[in-house]
Design a protein around this motif. Structure first.
Motif, PDB file in Angstrom:
ATOM      1  N   GLN A  56       0.864  -1.188   0.000  1.00 36.08           N
ATOM      2  CA  GLN A  56       0.000   0.000   0.000  1.00 36.08           C
ATOM      3  C   GLN A  56       0.897   1.233   0.000  1.00 36.08           C
ATOM      4  O   GLN A  56       1.751   1.384   0.878  1.00 36.08           O
ATOM      5  CB  GLN A  56      -0.915  -0.025   1.224  1.00 36.08           C
ATOM      6  CG  GLN A  56      -1.957  -1.115   1.086  1.00 36.08           C
ATOM      7  CD  GLN A  56      -2.811  -1.297   2.318  1.00 36.08           C
ATOM      8  OE1 GLN A  56      -2.358  -1.094   3.439  1.00 36.08           O
ATOM      9  NE2 GLN A  56      -4.061  -1.659   2.103  1.00 36.08           N
ATOM     10  N   GLU A  77       0.596   4.283   0.719  1.00 33.95           N
ATOM     11  CA  GLU A  77       0.661   5.221   1.839  1.00 33.95           C
ATOM     12  C   GLU A  77       1.544   4.726   2.989  1.00 33.95           C
ATOM     13  O   GLU A  77       1.893   5.485   3.888  1.00 33.95           O
ATOM     14  CB  GLU A  77      -0.753   5.555   2.357  1.00 33.95           C
ATOM     15  CG  GLU A  77      -1.550   4.379   2.902  1.00 33.95           C
ATOM     16  CD  GLU A  77      -2.360   3.661   1.809  1.00 33.95           C
ATOM     17  OE1 GLU A  77      -1.991   3.812   0.630  1.00 33.95           O
ATOM     18  OE2 GLU A  77      -3.328   2.964   2.141  1.00 33.95           O
ATOM     19  N   HIS A  78       1.888   3.466   2.979  1.00 29.51           N
ATOM     20  CA  HIS A  78       2.748   2.937   4.042  1.00 29.51           C
ATOM     21  C   HIS A  78       4.237   3.061   3.718  1.00 29.51           C
ATOM     22  O   HIS A  78       5.082   2.645   4.493  1.00 29.51           O
ATOM     23  CB  HIS A  78       2.425   1.461   4.304  1.00 29.51           C
ATOM     24  CG  HIS A  78       1.127   1.279   5.035  1.00 29.51           C
ATOM     25  ND1 HIS A  78       0.668   0.055   5.466  1.00 29.51           N
ATOM     26  CD2 HIS A  78       0.184   2.180   5.392  1.00 29.51           C
ATOM     27  CE1 HIS A  78      -0.500   0.213   6.052  1.00 29.51           C
ATOM     28  NE2 HIS A  78      -0.816   1.499   6.026  1.00 29.51           N
ATOM     29  N   SER A 127       7.633   5.116   3.047  1.00 25.79           N
ATOM     30  CA  SER A 127       8.291   6.398   3.332  1.00 25.79           C
ATOM     31  C   SER A 127       9.659   6.380   2.672  1.00 25.79           C
ATOM     32  O   SER A 127      10.296   5.325   2.558  1.00 25.79           O
ATOM     33  CB  SER A 127       8.503   6.595   4.830  1.00 25.79           C
ATOM     34  OG  SER A 127       7.388   6.152   5.533  1.00 25.79           O
ATOM     35  N   TYR A 152       8.964   0.635   4.761  1.00 26.60           N
ATOM     36  CA  TYR A 152       7.557   0.262   4.724  1.00 26.60           C
ATOM     37  C   TYR A 152       7.069   0.119   6.162  1.00 26.60           C
ATOM     38  O   TYR A 152       7.706  -0.562   6.982  1.00 26.60           O
ATOM     39  CB  TYR A 152       7.372  -1.057   3.968  1.00 26.60           C
ATOM     40  CG  TYR A 152       5.931  -1.326   3.616  1.00 26.60           C
ATOM     41  CD1 TYR A 152       5.345  -0.755   2.487  1.00 26.60           C
ATOM     42  CD2 TYR A 152       5.144  -2.133   4.429  1.00 26.60           C
ATOM     43  CE1 TYR A 152       4.014  -0.977   2.168  1.00 26.60           C
ATOM     44  CE2 TYR A 152       3.814  -2.366   4.118  1.00 26.60           C
ATOM     45  CZ  TYR A 152       3.258  -1.788   2.977  1.00 26.60           C
ATOM     46  OH  TYR A 152       1.934  -2.000   2.672  1.00 26.60           O
ATOM     47  N   ARG A 153       5.941   0.751   6.448  1.00 29.92           N
ATOM     48  CA  ARG A 153       5.437   0.703   7.824  1.00 29.92           C
ATOM     49  C   ARG A 153       4.541  -0.522   7.993  1.00 29.92           C
ATOM     50  O   ARG A 153       3.541  -0.680   7.286  1.00 29.92           O
ATOM     51  CB  ARG A 153       4.668   1.980   8.162  1.00 29.92           C
ATOM     52  CG  ARG A 153       4.216   2.026   9.613  1.00 29.92           C
ATOM     53  CD  ARG A 153       3.861   3.452  10.009  1.00 29.92           C
ATOM     54  NE  ARG A 153       2.763   3.992   9.195  1.00 29.92           N
ATOM     55  CZ  ARG A 153       1.477   3.745   9.416  1.00 29.92           C
ATOM     56  NH1 ARG A 153       1.100   2.997  10.437  1.00 29.92           N
ATOM     57  NH2 ARG A 153       0.547   4.273   8.637  1.00 29.92           N
ATOM     58  N   VAL A 154       4.958  -1.384   8.883  1.00 30.73           N
ATOM     59  CA  VAL A 154       4.134  -2.544   9.239  1.00 30.73           C
ATOM     60  C   VAL A 154       3.810  -2.394  10.719  1.00 30.73           C
ATOM     61  O   VAL A 154       4.703  -2.453  11.559  1.00 30.73           O
ATOM     62  CB  VAL A 154       4.897  -3.877   9.015  1.00 30.73           C
ATOM     63  CG1 VAL A 154       4.013  -5.059   9.350  1.00 30.73           C
ATOM     64  CG2 VAL A 154       5.387  -3.963   7.593  1.00 30.73           C
ATOM     65  N   ARG A 155       2.546  -2.188  11.004  1.00 30.88           N
ATOM     66  CA  ARG A 155       2.140  -1.860  12.368  1.00 30.88           C
ATOM     67  C   ARG A 155       3.021  -0.714  12.901  1.00 30.88           C
ATOM     68  O   ARG A 155       3.076   0.328  12.277  1.00 30.88           O
ATOM     69  CB  ARG A 155       2.137  -3.108  13.254  1.00 30.88           C
ATOM     70  CG  ARG A 155       1.007  -4.067  12.863  1.00 30.88           C
ATOM     71  CD  ARG A 155       1.057  -5.363  13.625  1.00 30.88           C
ATOM     72  NE  ARG A 155       2.044  -6.299  13.122  1.00 30.88           N
ATOM     73  CZ  ARG A 155       1.820  -7.152  12.122  1.00 30.88           C
ATOM     74  NH1 ARG A 155       0.638  -7.187  11.513  1.00 30.88           N
ATOM     75  NH2 ARG A 155       2.755  -7.980  11.731  1.00 30.88           N
ATOM     76  N   TYR A 188       9.104   0.195  11.064  1.00 35.89           N
ATOM     77  CA  TYR A 188       9.485   0.588   9.704  1.00 35.89           C
ATOM     78  C   TYR A 188      10.533  -0.395   9.197  1.00 35.89           C
ATOM     79  O   TYR A 188      11.590  -0.554   9.815  1.00 35.89           O
ATOM     80  CB  TYR A 188      10.047   2.011   9.692  1.00 35.89           C
ATOM     81  CG  TYR A 188       8.954   3.046   9.832  1.00 35.89           C
ATOM     82  CD1 TYR A 188       8.312   3.543   8.694  1.00 35.89           C
ATOM     83  CD2 TYR A 188       8.556   3.507  11.079  1.00 35.89           C
ATOM     84  CE1 TYR A 188       7.281   4.476   8.811  1.00 35.89           C
ATOM     85  CE2 TYR A 188       7.542   4.434  11.206  1.00 35.89           C
ATOM     86  CZ  TYR A 188       6.911   4.925  10.079  1.00 35.89           C
ATOM     87  OH  TYR A 188       5.904   5.823  10.198  1.00 35.89           O
TER      88      TYR A 188
END
Lengths: 109, 704
Positions: free
Chosen positions: B568, B570-571, B573, B582-585, B588
């Protein structure tokens, strides 16, 4: 362990047993039968070692076992004419302290 | 001593059996409690020692059999309740087990055994104090009526104990001849033993009832003496030890116990204790290097049955070679299905032959815990569960050292001293649990202690000081716990002579990673820690996730995959240096675009077209970007190193069902490389050549 010198008793002596020229494994079984018979005797036993030229561990082991048994039964045994050959083998095997009571000083040298 | 190459194979049997016997002795000794001996345990220990002695004697390893004879004598007295089971006696016997193990290890490596150590232990065995009797003077005094018959001996030389077998005389090997030879070598003081036991009536005059102790003085080598006894090898028990300068007296009767003061008996220093602890690990390693495994007949029977089925199926299919009509199609299909089933089962069962229970690896820990807890002054109970869990032989061998390190770490830092535990309201005795089990196609080994757990504040402070965690970062509890695996991480009070030996927990993690596994820690302060090691069942087969990157299909080991996600946008950066996160919960993770990493043209240019495989290795996580996930399958690993050469980023290759070659991703390597530099290119040509090599090697194998 050194064994104490057996007491010598003055008794009528039976005919000496000649060990012949060899005291080795080849003749130990027969010799044991002969020696066994003497243990019941009341007369002192004389083993004639004068002709001995060769002795081995089996022979000396049997001789020592016999001497100890005789001593425990108070049967007097003498080793007549023990040769240096016998003493040498006994010394090699560390048996001199155990046989010295029966060996004459000449044989021990 | 060099073993005749012709005898090597048969000697290996002795080495293997003696290793098992020594393990049995050790386990039995550790199970003994002070006081009266449990008859069954004592008999088991005695039988093991007796078998080792007999085996050593058969193969002509007289040093081993001679020394074991002394050990056996004490064990015999203990099992007959003639000597009590005391802590000192058990500790000494454990040391003798180590000594025999090291002697056997030396023989395996064609080295001379350490006879000085054996001699020291032998004297300690002979001078074990009788409990209840106050120590006598500093010189040994016999307990029985027997006198010490050897005179005092001074100077250099050897103490020889020669116990011929009864039938030695019949083979014309007269001990008098041996004594004559010894006299030629040096000055021999011969003491005959066993005279008191001579019984004229019972005597078989052709058997040897006597034995000898000889003090041989002079410049004589061990080899020269062994040469003299070469004629009677296998017909006697022989013990050759360096002559002590003070005394070399032996009691005439072997059953006599010399009472000596505690000062004369060798005491165990910390160094000795440490070497005893280190010893088994090293020597076991040697024994494990024997390139053979014992396979239970059940496993062999299953294989034979399967081969039988294969032959039946083959003969069924062979008739189609001569005549085939379309009516036979169903039979052919059935035959092929049967062939597939049997082949798969045969493969699984063949793999099982290499699988051994973890019991052998676990077996070292009772001793380790026993010795270390004594040394550290802690009370620790060891619990072992799942000892029958089976692992690949190679995995089993390689996991031993990391496990030892973790256990030492738990004993040293995890479990507190009895006083500290009392103060914390815990039982004085701590518990260390080792447990192995299967879980979702992997092996899990847990090392659990109920100690103090990890002090998060101290760990975090040290990590910040070492620059491992930025000042502004607030790491999760899980991350803090796992910081102890970071290279170079240590807290000052963690260094001790038990576990602070320069091998950090990072090496443990690296070793486990090399086996395709990973280690994770869970810890609760004040309540204890759990180290969880997850390992693949075998190194030859791998459960893989097939992933498509451009036109390539790669295999990602399933054990490394945590989850997969649809990307996704938006996740994502971007940070300086063009690195993508990638932001997972709350976490990063760096994104590794595999297409860029391996220089493969991707299918779609947009990140959101791909899938993110969240993988973990060496405690680090990353998102591997692939174009598509195809399926999971078990693959047989072909070594790249053997068939080609090591290609960075790949740990091996395999052949897929359609005959194409696929490369297996080296996840730790990829993550490491990605963290060091955004893209370390791997020449596409290299990867292509690697694939070609695997195909060629496979083709040639098939042709043969």
């Amino acid at each position: 362990m050194a064994t104490s010198r057996p007491k010598r008793r003055r008794r009528p002596q039976s005919a000496p047993i000649a060990l012949g020229t060899t005291l080795t494994i080849a003749g130990v079984s027969a010799l044991k039968t002969i020696l066994s018979r003497t243990l019941d005797a009341t007369t002192p036993v004389e083993l004639d070692c004068s002709a001995l030229q060769v002795a081995d561990t089996a022979g000396l082991q049997l001789l020592l076992a016999f001497l100890r048994e005789a001593d425990s039964r108070s049967v007097t045994v003498t080793l007549a004419g023990a040769t240096p050959e016998l003493a040498q083998t006994a010394a090699l095997l560390g048996l001199m302290p155990h046989l010295s009571a029966w060996l004459t000083p000449a044989a021990q040298q | 001593m060099t073993i005749d190459p012709d005898m090597r194979e048969i000697c290996e049997l002795f080495f293997q059996e003696s290793a098992e016997g020594l393990d049995a002795m050790e386990a039995g000794l550790l199970g003994l409690t002070s006081g009266a001996a449990d008859p069954e345990t004592m008999n088991e220990i005695f039988r093991a020692a007796h078998s080792i002695k007999g085996g050593a004697s058969t193969f002509g390893f007289m040093d081993v059999s001679g020394f074991t004879h002394h050990v056996e004598t004490l064990l015999d007295r203990m099992r007959k309740n003639e000597y009590p089971v005391t802590e000192d006696a058990v500790t000494l016997l454990l040391q003798t087990v180590d000594c025999i193990r090291s002697m056997v290890g030396a023989l395996m490596e064609d080295r001379a055994p350490d006879m000085a150590r054996a001699a020291t232990l032998q004297r300690a065995l002979e001078s074990l104090p009788v409990p209840g009797i106050p120590p006598a003077t500093t010189t040994a005094a016999p307990l029985s009526q027997s006198q010490p018959v050897a005179a005092s001996v001074t100077g250099s030389g050897w103490n020889i104990i020669y116990r011929p077998h009864e039938d030695v005389l019949r083979s014309c090997n007269d001990p008098a001849l041996i004594m004559r030879e010894l006299n030629r070598l040096g000055d021999a003081t011969v003491t005959v033993c066993g005279v008191d036991q001579l019984d004229f009536a019972a005597l078989d005059p052709e058997t040897c009832q006597l034995w000898w102790q000889i003090a041989l003085r002079g410049d004589v080598s061990h080899e020269q003496i062994k040469e003299v006894f070469a004629w009677v090898e296998g017909q006697c028990e022989l013990d050759i030890t360096p002559l002590e300068s003070d005394h070399a007296a032996v009691p005439e009767s072997t059953t006599a116990i010399a009472v000596a003061s505690m000062q004369t008996a060798p005491t165990v220093s910390i160094d000795d204790a440490t070497s005893a602890i280190e010893g088994p690990a090293i020597n076991r390693k040697a024994s494990q290097d024997v390139a053979s495994i014992r396979v239970s007949t059940d496993k062999v029977d299953v294989l034979i049955n399967l081969v039988g089925e294969l032959v039946i199926t083959q003969s069924m299919l062979a008739r189609f070679n001569e005549s085939f009509s379309t009516d036979d199609l169903d039979t052919l299909r059935d035959g092929l299905a049967q062939l597939t089933r049997t082949t798969r089962e045969l493969q699984e069962q063949a793999m099982r032959i290499r699988m051994l229970p973890i019991r052998g690896t676990f077996a070292r820990f009772p001793r380790l815990v026993h010795d270390l807890s004594r040394k550290l002054g802690k009370k620790i109970t060891l619990k072992l569960t799942g000892e029958d869990t089976e692992l690949d032989k190679i995995v089993l061998e390689k996991i031993a050292d990391p496990l030892v390190h973790l256990v030492r770490n738990c004993l040293d830092h995890g479990i507190e001293s009895p006083a500290a535990r009392r103060a914390a309201g815990k039982p004085e005795t701590g518990t260390l649990e080792l447990s192995a089990y299967h879980e979702s196609g992997t092996i899990v080994i847990d090392v659990i202690d109920d100690g103090g757990g990890i002090d998060s504040r101290k760990v975090l402070a040290k990590a910040r000081a070492a620059g491992l965690v930025p000042e502004d970062e607030v790491p999760s509890q899980d991350r803090i716990n796992n910081l102890i695996f970071e290279p170079g991480f240590s807290t000052a009070d963690q260094i001790s002579d038990v576990s602070g030996r320069g091998v950090g927990l990072d090496v443990v993690r690296r070793n486990i990673g090399d086996l395709g596994g990973h280690v994770h820690i869970q810890s609760t302060e004040g309540r204890g820690s759990t180290f969880r090691i997850r390992l693949p069942l075998t190194l030859a087969i791998l459960d893989g996730q097939l992933a498509r990157v451009g036109s390539e299909i790669y295999i990602i080991p399933l054990i490394s995959i945590l989850e997969t996600r649809q990307v996704q946008r938006e996740h994502i950066s971007l940070i300086a240096g063009q690195a993508e996160l990638y932001r997972v919960r709350d976490e990063y993770l760096p994104i590794v675009r595999l297409s860029e990493h391996f220089h493969v043209p991707p299918n779609g240019s947009a990140v959101s077209d791909g899938l993110l495989v969240i993988a973990e290795a060496d405690g680090r996580r990353a998102g591997l970007l692939v174009d598509d996930l195809l399926g999971q399958q078990q693959v047989v690993i072909k070594s790249l190193q053997t068939n080609y050469y090591t290609v960075p980023g790949f740990s091996g290759a395999t052949i897929l069902g359609d005959g194409t070659v696929s490369l297996i991703l080296d996840v730790p390597g990829v993550i490491r490389a990605a963290r060091q530099s955004p893209a370390i290119p791997v020449q596409t040509a290299n990867a292509a050549s690697a694939r070609a090599s695997v195909v060629n090697s496979t083709t040639s194998t098939r042709l043969h």
